[in-house]
Design an enzyme around this catalytic site. Structure first.
Site, mmCIF file in Angstrom:
data_model
loop_
_atom_site.group_PDB
_atom_site.id
_atom_site.type_symbol
_atom_site.label_atom_id
_atom_site.label_comp_id
_atom_site.label_asym_id
_atom_site.label_seq_id
_atom_site.Cartn_x
_atom_site.Cartn_y
_atom_site.Cartn_z
ATOM 1 N N LYS A 81 0.830 -1.218 0.000
ATOM 2 C CA LYS A 81 0.000 0.000 0.000
ATOM 3 C C LYS A 81 0.859 1.262 0.000
ATOM 4 O O LYS A 81 0.580 2.202 -0.717
ATOM 5 C CB LYS A 81 -0.861 0.089 1.273
ATOM 6 C CG LYS A 81 -1.830 -1.020 1.491
ATOM 7 C CD LYS A 81 -2.722 -0.725 2.712
ATOM 8 C CE LYS A 81 -1.968 -0.629 4.037
ATOM 9 N NZ LYS A 81 -1.404 -1.909 4.492
ATOM 10 N N ARG B 145 11.693 -7.290 5.293
ATOM 11 C CA ARG B 145 11.720 -5.834 5.293
ATOM 12 C C ARG B 145 12.582 -5.288 6.430
ATOM 13 O O ARG B 145 13.201 -4.228 6.307
ATOM 14 C CB ARG B 145 10.268 -5.343 5.452
ATOM 15 C CG ARG B 145 10.026 -3.925 5.111
ATOM 16 C CD ARG B 145 8.543 -3.671 4.909
ATOM 17 N NE ARG B 145 7.783 -3.718 6.150
ATOM 18 C CZ ARG B 145 6.513 -3.307 6.241
ATOM 19 N NH1 ARG B 145 5.884 -2.868 5.185
ATOM 20 N NH2 ARG B 145 5.886 -3.363 7.382
ATOM 21 N N ARG C 261 0.276 -8.941 13.901
ATOM 22 C CA ARG C 261 -0.308 -7.865 13.096
ATOM 23 C C ARG C 261 -1.301 -8.411 12.073
ATOM 24 O O ARG C 261 -2.305 -7.780 11.762
ATOM 25 C CB ARG C 261 0.797 -7.054 12.416
ATOM 26 C CG ARG C 261 1.315 -5.984 13.376
ATOM 27 C CD ARG C 261 2.671 -5.466 13.019
ATOM 28 N NE ARG C 261 2.746 -4.856 11.724
ATOM 29 C CZ ARG C 261 3.852 -4.855 10.974
ATOM 30 N NH1 ARG C 261 4.949 -5.443 11.409
ATOM 31 N NH2 ARG C 261 3.860 -4.260 9.821
HETATM 32 P P1 AMP Z 1 1.765 0.708 9.369
HETATM 33 O O1 AMP Z 1 3.005 1.426 8.939
HETATM 34 O O2 AMP Z 1 0.520 1.227 8.717
HETATM 35 O O3 AMP Z 1 1.901 -0.787 9.249
HETATM 36 O O4 AMP Z 1 1.570 1.024 10.930
HETATM 37 C C1 AMP Z 1 2.534 0.616 11.872
HETATM 38 C C2 AMP Z 1 1.894 0.555 13.258
HETATM 39 O O5 AMP Z 1 1.388 1.846 13.609
HETATM 40 C C3 AMP Z 1 0.705 -0.378 13.361
HETATM 41 O O6 AMP Z 1 1.088 -1.725 13.621
HETATM 42 C C4 AMP Z 1 -0.054 0.245 14.527
HETATM 43 O O7 AMP Z 1 0.563 -0.076 15.761
HETATM 44 C C5 AMP Z 1 0.160 1.728 14.297
HETATM 45 N N1 AMP Z 1 -0.922 2.322 13.452
HETATM 46 C C6 AMP Z 1 -0.780 2.840 12.204
HETATM 47 N N2 AMP Z 1 -1.951 3.320 11.757
HETATM 48 C C7 AMP Z 1 -2.861 3.093 12.741
HETATM 49 C C8 AMP Z 1 -4.244 3.340 12.885
HETATM 50 N N3 AMP Z 1 -4.971 3.915 11.905
HETATM 51 N N4 AMP Z 1 -4.846 2.969 14.051
HETATM 52 C C9 AMP Z 1 -4.145 2.399 15.053
HETATM 53 N N5 AMP Z 1 -2.831 2.117 14.975
HETATM 54 C C10 AMP Z 1 -2.177 2.458 13.836
#
Ligand code: AMP
Length: 184
Positions: free
Chosen positions: A13, A127, A140
């Site tokens: 994404k 990664r 996750r």
């Molecule tokens: P990502 O880079 O989108 O995979 O986000 C990394 C981490 O940030 C996730 O595993 C969550 O702990 C936190 N996170 C990111 N976006 C959100 C969201 N919209 N709501 C809650 N936690 C988030």
């Protein structure tokens, strides 16, 4: 163009959002990036979010919703945006819905990137990000299935969802994405 990018962690994404955002000249808004920056800067938000992120849990909504409201209200976001990593649960999706109504905006499309689980685990382990250990990656994915996957159906019943096969080379994914968005 106002787009929401959905799909499991590691679906590509972020990369695709960067490309499309550059193409349309709109900001790529990644809540994960904003949170990682806050952690790096040791802001109060970062300090509160860090443990959740390290475990692979969602950061509590009360930490996220305000920052999204602020970000979507910024000057560079008036003509369009791509949201990547938000909304992550139904509560966030409903919040976004009423926020957009309030600021007289509408999401054009939600895009759902589909990638099989074993490919996701393979990509994330390669990664090497701090929250990419095998236990955290699997957690996750569980959180994704339980909390985030229902958001896809929310948008199927609303603005419509474009499904994109994310299990291909980056350029092939960008091509079908651009084609799908061009059909607007
Ligand atoms: P990502 O880079 O989108 O995979 O986000 C990394 C981490 O940030 C996730 O595993 C969550 O702990 C936190 N996170 C990111 N976006 C959100 C969201 N919209 N709501 C809650 N936690 C988030």
């Amino acid at each position: 163009m106002r787009l929401i990018f959905l799909g499991p962690p590691g679906a590509g994404k972020g990369t695709q959002a960067q490309r499309v955002a550059a193409n349309f000249g709109i900001p790529h808004i990644s809540t994960g990036d904003i949170l990682r920056q806050a952690v790096a800067d040791r802001t109060p938000l970062g300090q509160q979010a860090k443990n959740y992120m390290d475990r692979g849990d969602l950061v509590p909504d009360d930490l996220i919703l305000g920052l999204v409201r602020e970000r979507l209200g910024a000057d560079d976001a008036t003509q369009g945006w791509i949201l990547d990593g938000f909304p992550r649960n139904l509560h966030q999706a409903k919040f976004l819905d009423s926020l957009l109504t309030e600021i007289h905006q509408q999401c054009d499309r939600a895009v759902n990137f589909e990638v099989p689980d074993d490919e996701i685990v393979r990509r994330l382990l390669g990664r090497g990000r701090q929250d990419d250990s095998e236990t955290t990656v699997r957690h996750r994915l569980d959180v994704y299935r339980a909390e985030t996957a229902p958001v896809i159906n929310f948008y199927r019943n609303q603005s419509g969802v474009v499904d994109i096969d994310g299990n291909r080379e980056l350029d092939a994914v960008t091509q079908s994405l651009t084609a799908a968005l061009g059909e607007e």
